[in-house]
Design a protein around this motif. Structure first.
Motif, PDB file in Angstrom:
ATOM      1  N   GLU A 354       0.831  -1.202   0.000  1.00 22.82           N
ATOM      2  CA  GLU A 354       0.000   0.000   0.000  1.00 22.82           C
ATOM      3  C   GLU A 354       0.865   1.251   0.000  1.00 22.82           C
ATOM      4  OE1 GLU A 354      -3.043   2.790   0.143  1.00 22.82           O
ATOM      5  OE2 GLU A 354      -2.989   0.686  -0.513  1.00 22.82           O
ATOM      6  N   MET A 355       1.964   1.208   0.745  1.00 29.28           N
ATOM      7  CA  MET A 355       2.853   2.363   0.790  1.00 29.28           C
ATOM      8  C   MET A 355       3.513   2.617  -0.576  1.00 29.28           C
ATOM      9  SD  MET A 355       4.720   2.071   4.508  1.00 29.28           S
ATOM     10  CE  MET A 355       5.507   3.667   4.337  1.00 29.28           C
ATOM     11  N   LYS A 356       3.781   1.537  -1.312  1.00 28.28           N
ATOM     12  CA  LYS A 356       4.358   1.694  -2.646  1.00 28.28           C
ATOM     13  C   LYS A 356       3.385   2.412  -3.570  1.00 28.28           C
ATOM     14  CE  LYS A 356       5.104  -1.889  -5.440  1.00 28.28           C
ATOM     15  NZ  LYS A 356       5.789  -3.055  -6.045  1.00 28.28           N
ATOM     16  N   ARG A 357       2.108   2.106  -3.414  1.00 27.05           N
ATOM     17  CA  ARG A 357       1.086   2.777  -4.222  1.00 27.05           C
ATOM     18  C   ARG A 357       1.069   4.277  -3.926  1.00 27.05           C
ATOM     19  NH1 ARG A 357      -3.745   4.891  -3.943  1.00 27.05           N
ATOM     20  NH2 ARG A 357      -3.841   4.544  -1.683  1.00 27.05           N
ATOM     21  N   VAL A 358       1.182   4.636  -2.651  1.00 33.10           N
ATOM     22  CA  VAL A 358       1.202   6.049  -2.264  1.00 33.10           C
ATOM     23  C   VAL A 358       2.481   6.724  -2.762  1.00 33.10           C
ATOM     24  CG1 VAL A 358       1.197   7.657  -0.316  1.00 33.10           C
ATOM     25  CG2 VAL A 358      -0.259   5.617  -0.257  1.00 33.10           C
ATOM     26  N   ALA A 359       3.607   6.026  -2.650  1.00 27.70           N
ATOM     27  CA  ALA A 359       4.872   6.586  -3.140  1.00 27.70           C
ATOM     28  C   ALA A 359       4.808   6.854  -4.636  1.00 27.70           C
ATOM     29  CB  ALA A 359       6.026   5.633  -2.820  1.00 27.70           C
ATOM     30  N   TRP A 360       4.203   5.927  -5.360  1.00 23.08           N
ATOM     31  CA  TRP A 360       4.029   6.098  -6.811  1.00 23.08           C
ATOM     32  C   TRP A 360       3.166   7.328  -7.108  1.00 23.08           C
ATOM     33  CZ3 TRP A 360       5.964   5.154 -11.268  1.00 23.08           C
ATOM     34  CH2 TRP A 360       5.188   5.149 -12.435  1.00 23.08           C
ATOM     35  N   LEU A 361       2.136   7.525  -6.316  1.00 19.36           N
ATOM     36  CA  LEU A 361       1.275   8.690  -6.477  1.00 19.36           C
ATOM     37  C   LEU A 361       2.060   9.977  -6.221  1.00 19.36           C
ATOM     38  CD1 LEU A 361      -1.573   9.916  -6.860  1.00 19.36           C
ATOM     39  CD2 LEU A 361      -1.936   9.613  -4.401  1.00 19.36           C
ATOM     40  N   ALA A 529       7.278   1.331 -10.957  1.00 18.40           N
ATOM     41  CA  ALA A 529       7.242   1.925  -9.621  1.00 18.40           C
ATOM     42  C   ALA A 529       8.482   1.525  -8.819  1.00 18.40           C
ATOM     43  CB  ALA A 529       5.982   1.504  -8.887  1.00 18.40           C
ATOM     44  N   ASP A 530       8.851   0.236  -8.896  1.00 16.39           N
ATOM     45  CA  ASP A 530      10.035  -0.230  -8.169  1.00 16.39           C
ATOM     46  C   ASP A 530      11.299   0.453  -8.681  1.00 16.39           C
ATOM     47  OD1 ASP A 530       8.640  -1.931  -6.502  1.00 16.39           O
ATOM     48  OD2 ASP A 530       8.779  -3.635  -7.869  1.00 16.39           O
ATOM     49  N   MET A 531      11.398   0.589  -9.994  1.00 18.21           N
ATOM     50  CA  MET A 531      12.582   1.224 -10.583  1.00 18.21           C
ATOM     51  C   MET A 531      12.683   2.683 -10.144  1.00 18.21           C
ATOM     52  SD  MET A 531      12.207  -0.369 -14.431  1.00 18.21           S
ATOM     53  CE  MET A 531      13.635   0.424 -15.128  1.00 18.21           C
ATOM     54  N   ALA A 532      11.554   3.389 -10.156  1.00 14.44           N
ATOM     55  CA  ALA A 532      11.553   4.794  -9.762  1.00 14.44           C
ATOM     56  C   ALA A 532      11.897   4.958  -8.287  1.00 14.44           C
ATOM     57  CB  ALA A 532      10.190   5.419 -10.066  1.00 14.44           C
ATOM     58  N   ILE A 533      11.334   4.105  -7.450  1.00  8.35           N
ATOM     59  CA  ILE A 533      11.626   4.167  -6.015  1.00  8.35           C
ATOM     60  C   ILE A 533      13.107   3.921  -5.765  1.00  8.35           C
ATOM     61  CG2 ILE A 533      11.278   2.946  -3.823  1.00  8.35           C
ATOM     62  CD1 ILE A 533       8.320   2.600  -4.667  1.00  8.35           C
ATOM     63  N   ASP A 534      13.681   2.944  -6.462  1.00  7.49           N
ATOM     64  CA  ASP A 534      15.106   2.652  -6.295  1.00  7.49           C
ATOM     65  C   ASP A 534      15.964   3.857  -6.672  1.00  7.49           C
ATOM     66  OD1 ASP A 534      14.544   0.115  -5.422  1.00  7.49           O
ATOM     67  OD2 ASP A 534      14.896  -0.852  -7.365  1.00  7.49           O
ATOM     68  N   MET A 535      15.576   4.553  -7.745  1.00 11.65           N
ATOM     69  CA  MET A 535      16.347   5.720  -8.191  1.00 11.65           C
ATOM     70  C   MET A 535      16.301   6.839  -7.151  1.00 11.65           C
ATOM     71  SD  MET A 535      15.495   6.001 -12.270  1.00 11.65           S
ATOM     72  CE  MET A 535      16.045   4.736 -13.425  1.00 11.65           C
ATOM     73  N   PHE A 536      15.115   7.071  -6.587  1.00  8.10           N
ATOM     74  CA  PHE A 536      14.992   8.113  -5.567  1.00  8.10           C
ATOM     75  C   PHE A 536      15.770   7.724  -4.303  1.00  8.10           C
ATOM     76  CE2 PHE A 536      11.428   9.883  -7.984  1.00  8.10           C
ATOM     77  CZ  PHE A 536      11.649  11.235  -7.796  1.00  8.10           C
ATOM     78  N   MET A 537      15.751   6.453  -3.966  1.00  6.53           N
ATOM     79  CA  MET A 537      16.470   6.013  -2.767  1.00  6.53           C
ATOM     80  C   MET A 537      17.984   6.150  -2.952  1.00  6.53           C
ATOM     81  SD  MET A 537      14.382   2.755  -1.251  1.00  6.53           S
ATOM     82  CE  MET A 537      12.917   3.028  -0.232  1.00  6.53           C
ATOM     83  N   GLU A 538      18.459   5.947  -4.183  1.00  3.61           N
ATOM     84  CA  GLU A 538      19.884   6.132  -4.456  1.00  3.61           C
ATOM     85  C   GLU A 538      20.299   7.580  -4.182  1.00  3.61           C
ATOM     86  OE1 GLU A 538      20.653   4.893  -8.411  1.00  3.61           O
ATOM     87  OE2 GLU A 538      20.272   2.767  -8.014  1.00  3.61           O
ATOM     88  N   ASP A 539      19.411   8.518  -4.508  1.00  2.00           N
ATOM     89  CA  ASP A 539      19.696   9.934  -4.256  1.00  2.00           C
ATOM     90  C   ASP A 539      19.766  10.226  -2.760  1.00  2.00           C
ATOM     91  OD1 ASP A 539      19.749  10.363  -6.930  1.00  2.00           O
ATOM     92  OD2 ASP A 539      17.773  11.289  -7.056  1.00  2.00           O
ATOM     93  N   MET A 540      19.001   9.467  -1.965  1.00  2.00           N
ATOM     94  CA  MET A 540      18.937   9.702  -0.530  1.00  2.00           C
ATOM     95  C   MET A 540      20.182   9.178   0.190  1.00  2.00           C
ATOM     96  SD  MET A 540      14.942   8.592  -0.104  1.00  2.00           S
ATOM     97  CE  MET A 540      15.098   8.295   1.645  1.00  2.00           C
ATOM     98  N   GLU A 541      20.874   8.221  -0.418  1.00  2.00           N
ATOM     99  CA  GLU A 541      22.020   7.591   0.254  1.00  2.00           C
ATOM    100  C   GLU A 541      23.256   8.483   0.205  1.00  2.00           C
ATOM    101  OE1 GLU A 541      22.464   3.851  -1.679  1.00  2.00           O
ATOM    102  OE2 GLU A 541      20.657   2.984  -0.765  1.00  2.00           O
TER     103      GLU A 541
END
Length: 541
Positions: A354-361, A529-541
């Motif tokens: 569910e959180m992934k759906r919100v992150a995608w939004l 969605a998974d690919m986009a989340i991974d890219m944003f997380m890379e920026d956070m590290e």
């Protein structure tokens, strides 16, 4: 009138010059046509032109071959290499190629091979970042965009060789290059009233993008541009004007552009130019001679139809621009980063889904904010493009964005989800049949199944685009379809340091996956969605 002219013996139409040539022995028939035409339109007889094919006045020189090692990161297309070579020959010239044929690439190639640096690029604000990235992409040349942070220090970076190129928009010329203006009281601004900073002599070359913007010598920006160009050091060798529309109104438009290139004296000076080439009610005379003179001294132009054998059916161009709502974007980006941190720490699989759906939004909301921030740049680009008289398609999704575009261009037609089927068809008919309707705004909701847009248009600007290549192809297919006579240019607008850049990476990855499947290869296909989340997380590290 065309029907009457076609009845004249020996008449021939020149599609390139858009003129009819009538043999001397058919002059009586031409007079009869003129008598009929004069009943509804004023007929002006000018000096008869005896055409001699061996007359050097009308000779158009062939484009040269590029016989040197270019050292660029990409191989020029078959027609681009001669453009680079011709630039190296002329040094002070105008590249008037059709939009989409790579004027930027050819110009960078010329500057790079000639090592004509430091170089100053004067361009619209919407493409400053684009020029910066293209210099690095094509030639590994570092470019510096002028802003308040480097307003005083940029000369140091140039003198020390840290940067090869400086980029500035037309509106900032006064701010960065004018020392003072000494206009006598009660007098209008004249060129001699402007005192320029000595730093203009740091440059060996100047590039003026969208040169038709400086066609009016009375305008301040034209005076500033002219002064800077005249101040270029090294005998002022390298002055390059880029424009697909060198003439917007009449031949007078060329005077300022020729002066900036240092070429006006090649045409006998301003007074002679006006007498020879700007006579008559339309301020346009001896056009065939002028065209040849331009080609011989300082000009070249190729159209899409002329080089279509060297182009793919669709050429994608990425244009990176600044967004006008950076604060709003960064606030939303910070919110997403905070949410992704919580998402990363979540261990419950159901909750994480569910959180992934919100992150995608939230990521798509970032895209919408970026789209709104790009409107200003797209409007500036569209005004330049519309000056060419060519038809243009703009793809956008947000109603707010579409409304802003319609407000800026009230004569545009729309094909979106807010139009019914009858309204959509009227828009299609107007765009494809009415020469005065040159801009159409389309969305996915309104564009499904539309046909006819390709009849007279081969350029589309995408302010927004899907996350996958198939969706991009579907948008491009509004023009890339049966009936299209020219290669299509799809110009994708990306906000600098926004989700757009990640979005495009995913488009390219998905395209490779699709191509691999078609070839029978195996590639790991993650969800978007998974690919986009991974890219944003890379920026956070």
């Amino acid at each position: 009138m065309v029907r009457l002219i076609r009845q004249i013996p020996g008449r021939k139409f020149n599609p390139k010059l858009k003129v009819w040539n009538i043999p001397g022995e058919s002059k009586p028939q031409l007079k009869q046509v003129a008598e009929i035409v004069s009943r509804f339109q004023n007929v002006v007889w000018q000096r008869e032109e005896q055409i001699n094919p061996n007359d050097n006045r009308f000779f158009i020189p062939p484009m040269p071959e590029l016989n040197v090692n270019h050292g660029l990161n990409f191989e020029p297309l078959a027609y681009q290499a001669p453009g680079i070579a011709r630039g190296l020959e002329l040094k002070r010239f105008m590249n008037a190629d059709d939009p989409g044929l790579g004027k930027t690439f050819q110009t960078i190639g010329t500057i790079h091979i000639a090592n004509a640096v430091p170089c100053l690029v004067i361009c619209p604000g919407s493409v400053k970042i684009h020029w910066e990235r293209e210099f690095m992409k094509f030639a590994n040349r570092k470019a510096l965009v002028l802003n308040d942070k480097v307003g005083d220090s940029w000369p140091f970076y140039i003198k020390s060789g840290i940067y090869d190129v400086v980029i500035v928009n037309f509106e900032s010329l006064k701010k960065y290059f004018v020392q003072t203006i000494r206009t006598p009281r009660g007098k209008s601004l004249e060129y001699q009233h402007i005192v320029f900073k000595s730093t203009i002599d740091l440059f060996k070359a100047v590039i003026i993008d969208e040169g038709h913007r400086v066609k009016d010598f009375k305008a301040q920006q034209t005076k500033f541009t002219t002064g800077i160009a005249e101040g270029i050091a090294e005998k002022k060798e390298w002055k390059i004007v880029l424009t697909g529309t060198p003439i917007v109104n009449n031949h007078i438009d060329l005077i300022s552009q020729l002066r900036i290139m240092g070429r006006l004296e090649d045409f006998g000076g301003e007074r002679y130019f006006r007498q020879r080439y700007c006579a008559g009610p339309n301020k346009a005379s001896n056009g065939r001679e002028l065209r040849a003179k331009l080609w011989q001294t300082c000009f070249f132009r190729r159209t899409k139809s002329e080089v279509k054998k060297d182009l793919p059916p669709v050429t994608r161009q990425i244009t990176t621009c600044e967004i006008s709502n950076r604060r709003e974007y960064e606030f939303a980006k910070k919110d997403l980063a905070s949410y992704l941190k919580t998402y990363k720490e979540e261990t419950d699989s159901k909750q994480k889904k569910e959180m992934k759906r919100v992150a995608w939004l939230k990521m798509n909301i970032l895209g919408q904010i970026a789209a709104k921030g790009k409107v200003k740049a797209l409007i500036e680009h569209t005004r330049d493009f519309q000056a060419s008289g060519k038809k243009q398609l703009i793809y956008a999704e947000l109603h707010e964005v579409v409304d802003a575009l319609v407000k800026a261009f009230p004569k545009a037609v729309c094909i979106t989800g807010r139009q019914n089927s009858a309204e959509k068809q009227r828009a299609i008919d107007a765009f494809s049949r009415n020469p005065k309707t040159t801009l159409c705004i389309i969305s996915a909701a309104g564009g499904t199944g539309t046909d006819g847009l390709q009849n007279q248009c081969s350029h589309i600007d995408l302010l927004e685009h899907p996350w996958h290549d198939a969706g991009c192809q579907q948008i491009e297919s509004r023009l890339d379809r049966g009936g299209q006579k020219e290669p299509v240019t799809a110009q994708y607008w990306q906000g600098e340091n926004t989700v757009d850049e990640k979005k495009w990476k995913i488009v390219e990855i998905k395209k490779k996956i699709s191509e691999a499947i078609m070839k029978g290869d195996k590639l790991q296909d993650d969800t978007i969605a998974d690919m986009a989340i991974d890219m944003f997380m890379e920026d956070m590290e």
